[in-house]
Design a protein around this motif. Structure first.
Motif, PDB file in Angstrom:
ATOM      1  N   UNK A 337     -22.492 -66.322  19.720  1.00 21.27           N
ATOM      2  CA  UNK A 337     -21.672 -66.579  20.903  1.00 21.27           C
ATOM      3  C   UNK A 337     -20.262 -66.032  20.721  1.00 21.27           C
ATOM      4  N   UNK A 338     -19.707 -66.239  19.540  1.00 23.66           N
ATOM      5  CA  UNK A 338     -18.379 -65.713  19.249  1.00 23.66           C
ATOM      6  C   UNK A 338     -18.393 -64.187  19.281  1.00 23.66           C
ATOM      7  N   UNK A 339     -19.408 -63.578  18.678  1.00 21.47           N
ATOM      8  CA  UNK A 339     -19.499 -62.117  18.668  1.00 21.47           C
ATOM      9  C   UNK A 339     -19.637 -61.570  20.084  1.00 21.47           C
ATOM     10  N   UNK A 340     -20.409 -62.252  20.933  1.00 24.12           N
ATOM     11  CA  UNK A 340     -20.589 -61.795  22.314  1.00 24.12           C
ATOM     12  C   UNK A 340     -19.276 -61.853  23.087  1.00 24.12           C
ATOM     13  N   UNK A 341     -18.490 -62.916  22.870  1.00 23.83           N
ATOM     14  CA  UNK A 341     -17.196 -63.036  23.541  1.00 23.83           C
ATOM     15  C   UNK A 341     -16.244 -61.921  23.115  1.00 23.83           C
ATOM     16  N   UNK A 342     -16.257 -61.590  21.833  1.00 21.12           N
ATOM     17  CA  UNK A 342     -15.361 -60.543  21.337  1.00 21.12           C
ATOM     18  C   UNK A 342     -15.763 -59.182  21.905  1.00 21.12           C
ATOM     19  N   UNK A 343     -17.064 -58.898  21.929  1.00 22.69           N
ATOM     20  CA  UNK A 343     -17.527 -57.625  22.484  1.00 22.69           C
ATOM     21  C   UNK A 343     -17.166 -57.505  23.962  1.00 22.69           C
ATOM     22  N   UNK A 344     -17.343 -58.587  24.710  1.00 25.78           N
ATOM     23  CA  UNK A 344     -16.977 -58.556  26.129  1.00 25.78           C
ATOM     24  C   UNK A 344     -15.475 -58.343  26.303  1.00 25.78           C
ATOM     25  N   UNK A 345     -14.679 -58.962  25.422  1.00 29.75           N
ATOM     26  CA  UNK A 345     -13.227 -58.794  25.520  1.00 29.75           C
ATOM     27  C   UNK A 345     -12.818 -57.356  25.208  1.00 29.75           C
ATOM     28  N   UNK A 346     -13.436 -56.747  24.200  1.00 32.07           N
ATOM     29  CA  UNK A 346     -13.115 -55.364  23.858  1.00 32.07           C
ATOM     30  C   UNK A 346     -13.472 -54.422  25.004  1.00 32.07           C
ATOM     31  N   UNK A 347     -14.647 -54.615  25.583  1.00 27.52           N
ATOM     32  CA  UNK A 347     -15.059 -53.745  26.688  1.00 27.52           C
ATOM     33  C   UNK A 347     -14.238 -54.004  27.948  1.00 27.52           C
ATOM     34  N   UNK A 348     -13.736 -55.222  28.098  1.00 27.82           N
ATOM     35  CA  UNK A 348     -12.835 -55.491  29.224  1.00 27.82           C
ATOM     36  C   UNK A 348     -11.532 -54.715  29.065  1.00 27.82           C
ATOM     37  N   UNK A 349     -11.039 -54.617  27.823  1.00 27.86           N
ATOM     38  CA  UNK A 349      -9.863 -53.780  27.572  1.00 27.86           C
ATOM     39  C   UNK A 349     -10.174 -52.315  27.885  1.00 27.86           C
ATOM     40  N   UNK A 350     -11.362 -51.878  27.517  1.00 30.19           N
ATOM     41  CA  UNK A 350     -11.717 -50.478  27.745  1.00 30.19           C
ATOM     42  C   UNK A 350     -11.794 -50.152  29.234  1.00 30.19           C
ATOM     43  N   UNK A 351     -12.276 -51.081  30.033  1.00 28.37           N
ATOM     44  CA  UNK A 351     -12.394 -50.843  31.466  1.00 28.37           C
ATOM     45  C   UNK A 351     -11.081 -51.022  32.206  1.00 28.37           C
ATOM     46  N   UNK A 352     -10.076 -51.565  31.489  1.00 29.58           N
ATOM     47  CA  UNK A 352      -8.780 -51.751  32.120  1.00 29.58           C
ATOM     48  C   UNK A 352      -8.677 -52.989  32.970  1.00 29.58           C
ATOM     49  N   UNK A 353      -9.687 -53.851  32.933  1.00 29.46           N
ATOM     50  CA  UNK A 353      -9.667 -55.042  33.797  1.00 29.46           C
ATOM     51  C   UNK A 353      -8.702 -56.099  33.311  1.00 29.46           C
ATOM     52  N   UNK A 354      -8.275 -56.031  32.034  1.00 28.55           N
ATOM     53  CA  UNK A 354      -7.331 -57.017  31.514  1.00 28.55           C
ATOM     54  C   UNK A 354      -5.937 -56.454  31.375  1.00 28.55           C
ATOM     55  N   UNK A 355      -5.730 -55.210  31.802  1.00 26.27           N
ATOM     56  CA  UNK A 355      -4.426 -54.583  31.661  1.00 26.27           C
ATOM     57  C   UNK A 355      -3.616 -54.767  32.935  1.00 26.27           C
ATOM     58  N   UNK A 356      -2.370 -55.155  32.752  1.00 28.53           N
ATOM     59  CA  UNK A 356      -1.500 -55.408  33.897  1.00 28.53           C
ATOM     60  C   UNK A 356      -0.446 -54.320  33.976  1.00 28.53           C
ATOM     61  N   UNK A 357      -0.078 -53.961  35.176  1.00 31.64           N
ATOM     62  CA  UNK A 357       0.972 -52.981  35.348  1.00 31.64           C
ATOM     63  C   UNK A 357       0.438 -51.577  35.260  1.00 31.64           C
ATOM     64  N   UNK A 358       1.336 -50.581  35.354  1.00 28.13           N
ATOM     65  CA  UNK A 358       0.927 -49.189  35.310  1.00 28.13           C
ATOM     66  C   UNK A 358       0.472 -48.798  33.929  1.00 28.13           C
ATOM     67  N   UNK A 359      -0.290 -47.744  33.873  1.00 31.49           N
ATOM     68  CA  UNK A 359      -0.740 -47.223  32.584  1.00 31.49           C
ATOM     69  C   UNK A 359      -2.107 -47.690  32.163  1.00 31.49           C
TER      70      UNK A 359
END
Length: 679
Positions: A337-359
């Motif tokens: 469960x912990x590993x799945x959460x980390x993988x989802x968080x990494x891929x969320x960074x890759x898709x830009x869904x957790x990034x705020x602001x320009x860039x």
């Protein structure tokens, strides 16, 4: 710079003479004459900042009074430059750290937390070699005094108590948990461990950083984790092997940063593998890495954050290192469960869904960061293959990855930011499949569900994708899949670059153990041949030489396509004669077009080196891809093409005994117009 150097030397002289002893018993500064701790911290922090003095002048950041005082001042040619200031202040700092251990314990205890905070400050990146040396010298000098006092029979009990308490004082700083960044807080041991490893991923920027960072980690290892202290204080032969690569300059000659990344990842993997199953140290490391990654991708800097200071952001090489370490740590998390959460968080960074602001679209824009994302997914798959493949498949179906160009507006105004981000994301996800194949256990590669999650998406992308960056990732992923099927995952050469290994043979492939009438082998043979037929058009030169866009695409994808062909052809699977003849014909045409026509003497070493290069380079191996000295850029491109064609011809030799024969192959090579040496 000259004024800063004089002030830094004055601070060192004051500290060495005992003027910074804040009320130490028996000192001249005891009592009412003791300096204020805030003043001492300010002066010592000024000294530390000079070790990271940059090229740009700090005049524009000064206040009104400072600008008025320095009005009309100009640096003379005889004055020291910033490099000299960093060097001389760094030497003085190391000497100060060593001298205060015995003579000025109070000053040393004041300097110690400042050094630790400076280590994790990105604004101090240029001064890290000197800071690491100062920390190493402080610990080694304290241990030397403790050993000396233990051997001294006179007044032994008093000295043992004194110096052992000093060692305990150094270790106590690592037990201070700074859950929230605040002034005066000491960084956590895990944060120091991770940040020094992150900086060590670029061992020559600045010069000497890799060696000083590893030596600093070795001295801090007992305070970071008892198991790490046991491994690295042995002394560790592996750690000394890394020292040797940096000391003799052999790292610069490798020509491939993947070697150093794999070496550091394997060292961390070796340490985490020695921990008991219930130890949550890998989980704590992952949490810190995710926090570093989250803060690194934010536009705004946080006050006191270890990832930002004075507006200084984490650079791309450090982001890549964070991702590489994250993959290693996830592979040692037993909780799915912990590993799945980390993988989802990494891929969320890759898709830009957790990034705020320009860039947000620049997260995967840098090739090293995109490749590090893919590598981290592959390393995580070594333990959580199903979770990783499922997370990649889920991310590939999101809107962030499926946006494509083709609208009328884009034809007039170009691709939108979302389309560029989608192309970068697809490139990373497809390359991740290749790394997953490389790091997954060999038996799993032969299972049907793994084939459906890796081979089918790659084949679909090979047929449908049109963007260069996506196709480049597909070609490299196919090469990695071929390498994974060609060698055994347990051989060790793929994951540990410090172990000696020879060239792989077909007998090492997991496919070699399958019988000739095996349905699995027949399936892989059919799919491999489909890949080869899909790769052959990438080797065809465009007929219209005036089409610059198609010519550029051909040049960008030619060598990756040849490498993918070489890797897949080398598999112990039957190769149809028509595909064999087509690859031989196209490869010889590329070779004939790449050979120099003017008989340049500078290219003769390049042609000879191409002939001696290894057959195929698996992940972590040291490839021979450097262009020889004295060769121009255009000739370097020719050299790389000759090298790629040579690997393809060597892989064809695996099948020459079936129907063509080695002699006919060599006759075809010479008949194509080759006029190089016998190599």
């Amino acid at each position: 710079p000259g004024v800063a150097l004089m002030l830094a030397e004055l601070v060192v002289a004051m500290a060495s003479s005992g003027l910074f002893c804040t009320g130490e018993a028996g000192s001249d500064a005891a009592g009412a004459q003791a300096p204020k701790p805030d003043h001492v911290n300010t002066l010592l922090w000024f000294l530390l900042r000079q070790t990271a003095r940059g090229q740009a002048s700090e005049f524009e950041h000064q206040g009104y009074v400072a600008k008025f005082v320095t009005k009309g001042y100009s640096q003379t040619a005889d004055g020291p430059n910033p490099e000299e200031v960093r060097s001389r202040v760094g030497i003085a700092l190391v000497q100060l750290a060593a001298s205060t251990v015995a003579s000025r314990p109070s000053t040393r205890l004041t300097l110690w937390p400042l050094l630790l905070r400076a280590l994790v400050n990105p604004a101090m990146h240029l001064g890290l070699p000197s800071l690491c040396q100062a920390v190493t010298e402080t610990i080694q000098s304290t241990r030397a005094l403790a050993r000396k006092s233990s051997a001294d029979e006179l007044d032994k009990d008093r000295k043992d108590t004194q110096h052992k308490s000093e060692l305990a004082g150094l270790a106590q700083a690592f037990r201070v948990a700074s859950s929230s960044p605040k002034s005066g807080a000491v960084p956590q041991p895990e944060m120091l461990f991770l940040w020094l490893l992150v900086c060590a991923h670029s061992p020559t920027e600045p010069p000497g950083l890799g060696l000083s960072a590893l030596q600093c980690l070795a001295s801090l290892s007992p305070m970071i984790h008892p198991m790490l202290g046991q491994i690295w204080e042995a002394p560790s032969k592996r750690l000394h092997a890394l020292y040797a690569h940096l000391e003799d300059g052999s790292f610069a000659g490798h020509g491939n940063p993947d070697f150093w990344v794999s070496a550091l990842a394997q060292e961390v993997d070796f340490f985490l593998s020695a921990l008991p199953e219930h130890d949550d140290f890998p989980s704590r490391l992952v949490d810190l890495l995710c926090g570093l990654l989250r803060d690194a991708f934010k536009k705004e800097a946080r006050d006191g954050s270890p990832t930002t200071s004075s507006g200084s952001d984490v650079i791309d090489s450090q982001k890549s290192a964070i991702l590489n370490l994250a993959g290693v740590c996830v592979s040692h998390i037993s909780n799915t469960n912990k590993a799945s959460l980390v993988l989802d968080a990494l891929l969320a960074h890759a898709s830009g869904s957790t990034t705020h602001g320009p860039g947000a679209d620049q997260i995967l824009g840098a090739i090293p960061v995109r490749r590090a994302f893919a590598r981290s997914m592959g390393v995580a798959a070594s333990r959580h293959l199903d979770l990783t493949l499922g997370a990649l498949a889920k991310a590939s179906k999101t809107d962030a990855a499926t946006r494509r160009s083709g609208s009328l507006a884009q034809s007039f105004f170009g691709k939108s930011t979302a389309v560029h981000l989608a192309e970068q994301l697809r490139a990373m996800l497809l390359l991740s499949l290749g790394f997953c194949a490389m790091h997954s256990p060999a038996p799993r590669l032969l299972q049907e569900d793994t084939v459906n999650h890796i081979l089918k998406p790659l084949h679909q992308a090979l047929m449908q994708e049109k963007t260069v960056i996506v196709l480049h990732s597909v070609l490299e992923a196919l090469r990695l899949v071929g390498d994974a099927l060609r060698t055994s995952r347990d051989s060790g050469a793929q994951t540990d670059p410090l172990l000696p290994s020879g060239e792989a043979t077909q007998e090492q492939s997991p496919l070699a153990a399958l019988g000739d009438d095996s349905d699995t082998k027949e399936t892989f043979t059919r799919q491999r041949n489909e890949y080869l037929e899909g790769l052959l058009p990438f080797v065809d030169a465009p007929k219209d030489l005036e089409d610059e866009e198609r010519q550029k695409v051909y040049e960008d994808l030619l060598c990756p396509a040849l490498d993918a062909l070489s890797s897949l052809v080398a598999l112990p699977l039957d190769l149809p004669p028509d595909i064999y003849a087509a690859m031989l014909d196209k490869g010889l045409k590329v070779l004939h077009a790449s050979l120099p026509k003017n008989g340049s003497d500078a290219m003769r070493p390049a042609i000879a080196a191409a002939g001696r290069s290894p057959l195929l380079q698996s992940e972590g191996r040291i490839p021979v891809t450097g262009v020889p000295s004295g060769v121009s850029t255009s000739e370097g491109v020719i050299f790389l093409r000759i090298q790629a064609v040579t690997r393809l011809l060597k892989s064809l030799l695996y099948h020459a005994h079936n129907w063509l024969g080695i002699s006919r192959l060599l006759q075809s090579v010479y008949a194509s117009g080759a006029s190089c040496h016998s190599e």
